[in-house]
Design an enzyme around this catalytic site. Structure first.
Site, PDB file in Angstrom:
ATOM      1  CG  ASP A  67       5.243  -1.803  -8.751  1.00  0.00           C
ATOM      2  OD1 ASP A  67       4.268  -2.564  -8.546  1.00  0.00           O
ATOM      3  OD2 ASP A  67       5.213  -0.594  -8.495  1.00  0.00           O
ATOM      4  CG  HIS A 138       2.845  -1.844  -5.667  1.00  0.00           C
ATOM      5  ND1 HIS A 138       2.196  -1.920  -6.874  1.00  0.00           N
ATOM      6  CD2 HIS A 138       2.230  -0.842  -4.995  1.00  0.00           C
ATOM      7  CE1 HIS A 138       1.241  -0.999  -6.933  1.00  0.00           C
ATOM      8  NE2 HIS A 138       1.230  -0.341  -5.802  1.00  0.00           N
ATOM      9  CG  ASP A 206       2.643   2.504  -3.573  1.00  0.00           C
ATOM     10  OD1 ASP A 206       3.602   1.821  -3.140  1.00  0.00           O
ATOM     11  OD2 ASP A 206       2.361   2.569  -4.782  1.00  0.00           O
ATOM     12  CD  GLU A 207      -1.741   2.092  -5.804  1.00  0.00           C
ATOM     13  OE1 GLU A 207      -2.565   2.775  -6.400  1.00  0.00           O
ATOM     14  OE2 GLU A 207      -0.785   1.522  -6.381  1.00  0.00           O
ATOM     15  CD  GLU A 370       1.701   1.379 -14.520  1.00  0.00           C
ATOM     16  OE1 GLU A 370       2.270   2.468 -14.810  1.00  0.00           O
ATOM     17  OE2 GLU A 370       1.229   1.144 -13.406  1.00  0.00           O
TER      18      GLU A 370
END
Ligand code: ACM
Length: 464
Positions: A67, A138, A206-207, A370
């Protein structure tokens, strides 16, 4: 509770938790995703985690190996991925605008040898390790190590990124879409396929933020050459290429539901390729698995398009989300996801259409880390919620809360015997609290509205 007569004991000799795990499992894919990118966990912790999953009748460990904040997978062709991408000078402390930086270096990675050992250890306990390399977003840990793979040229990327991201959130940084970058990604997946024997490998998806692609003249030029008319199509093109490469290795991909964005316009899954204003566009293979995390829309569209679907909606399965709205809940993030909420998860409600029900191959709890920087904090977030999730994965949901509650004392005693630092039902012990570390609690209605906005383009395609 007496020992189950049949069930996961058939595939594993690990002792089972005293949960209701009898008979045939409802779902073939009973997974947990563990994020070891944000917080590296030493190998013995992973082995212990595998033992605990096996004891819950689960059979998939998706390992989120990369990530923005860290790269954990040894790639022999690109050693800087772990040497540079595996280390950051400090980490964000807390969540939201009041968060600070902790000043503590964080590093770690797994050798291929270690990961082969993990795969074998897990297989012996009935668990398949599904590795995940997250592209094209990411990707900041990649760009810290190899800035030539970022948007705008190596020098510009080097000026923006000195190390893996020390903050948490959604970064603007994405990989560029040069042929050389795709070749790099394919090499990484080749090494991944050498180490992991899973038939399914994760490619993230993703994202990925589109701003840099949109503003970069070179990216726009490549899009035009490839006949792609939007950045969503570019993402589908990129992921389609990676999936195609993985298919050559006899594997199929799993990706987050964003992978469907643009795939429809680019011809739809299963198509050999479709003309979109010009050249042929590779699309997602029909056997790609959709991990649906942003509400129901991605799952529905994925199923309509004939993909297998793993349900992991954040409101029921994100174990980093806060477990109550009490003030002493550590670093409150996300919506409230209590034990009872997990037990209420109903993956395939009665009356769901057959085309949907038959495509849902499983469910997965996702453990983003996180805010979970130690083994104890991981335990706190995962247990006892994993007990409720495991019963949903095994029997279908929702659980009968009264019946599940009656099993809880024995289950909690079992967790304590295993040395698991679970969350007591009445709330965190003093040593489990994080006084003064800020979070950003979210309300369910606000999150649902956000999910609707985020998945609006998929909903349009789905006709939902
Ligand atoms: C995700 O939560 N970004 C899949």
């Amino acid at each position: 509770m007496s020992a189950p007569e049949a069930g996961p004991a058939d595939e594993s000799s690990a002792p089972l938790a005293p949960l209701d795990l009898r008979g045939e499992p409802r779902f073939a894919w009973r997974g947990v995703m563990l994020d070891v990118a944000r917080r590296f966990r030493p190998l013995p912790d992973l082995l212990r985690f595998v033992d605990l999953l096996a004891a819950h009748g689960l059979n998939v460990l998706q390992l989120h190996l990369t990530d923005d904040q860290g790269w954990r997978f040894e790639v022999r062709a690109y050693p800087r991925l772990t040497e540079v991408g595996g280390r950051r000078s400090e980490s964000q402390l807390g969540h939201g605008p009041q968060s600070t930086l902790d000043g503590v270096p964080h590093e770690g990675s797994y050798t291929q040898h270690e990961l082969r050992g993990l795969v074998a250890y897990a297989a012996a306990r009935g668990i398949r390790v599904v590795p995940e390399i997250d592209v094209p977003g990411h990707a900041q840990s990649i760009l810290a190590a190899y800035p030539e793979f970022g948007v705008g040229g190596a020098e510009a990327v080097r000026a923006r990124i000195g190390e893996p991201w020390t903050r948490f959130g959604i970064s603007d940084e994405v990989l560029n879409v040069e042929d050389a970058t795709l070749a790099f990604v394919c090499t990484v997946f080749d090494e991944l396929c050498d180490v992991f024997d899973s038939d399914v490998v994760g490619f993230g998806g993703d994202e990925a933020q589109k701003r840099r692609w949109h503003e970069d003249p070179r990216t726009q030029e490549l899009m035009a050459e490839r006949g792609l008319v939007s950045e969503d199509e570019l993402q589908a093109w990129f992921l389609g290429r990676v999936a195609g490469h993985v298919a050559e290795r006899g594997r199929r991909v799993i990706g987050w539901d964003e992978m469907l964005e643009g795939a429809d316009a680019a011809g739809g899954p299963g198509a050999e390729g479709a003309a979109v204003g010009g050249p042929t566009v590779p699309t997602l293979p029909a056997d790609a698995v959709v991990a649906s995390w942003r509400g129901p829309v991605g799952a529905e569209l994925g199923a309509r398009l004939g993909h297998d679907v793993v349900l992991c909606p954040d409101l029921w399965t994100y174990f980093d989300y806060r477990q109550s709205d009490a003030a002493d809940e550590p670093i409150p993030v996300g919506t409230v996801l209590s034990l009872e909420d997990v037990a209420s998860f109903d993956p395939v409600p009665d009356g769901a259409p057959e085309w949907f029900a038959e495509r849902v191959v499983g469910v997965q709890a996702n453990v983003w880390t996180e805010q979970l920087d130690t083994r104890d904090r991981l335990d706190y977030a995962v247990f006892p919620r994993l007990g409720a999730f495991a019963e949903v994965a095994w029997n279908g949901g929702p659980l009968d809360w009264a019946a599940f509650s009656s099993r809880l004392p024995a289950y909690l005693a079992w967790l304590a015997e295993q040395g698991v630092g679970f969350r007591p039902l009445e709330g965190p012990r003093p040593d489990q609290q994080r006084p003064g570390v800020p979070g950003v609690p979210r309300e369910r209605a606000a999150r649902i509205a956000e999910l609707e906005r985020l998945t609006a383009s998929l909903a349009r395609v789905s006709g939902a």
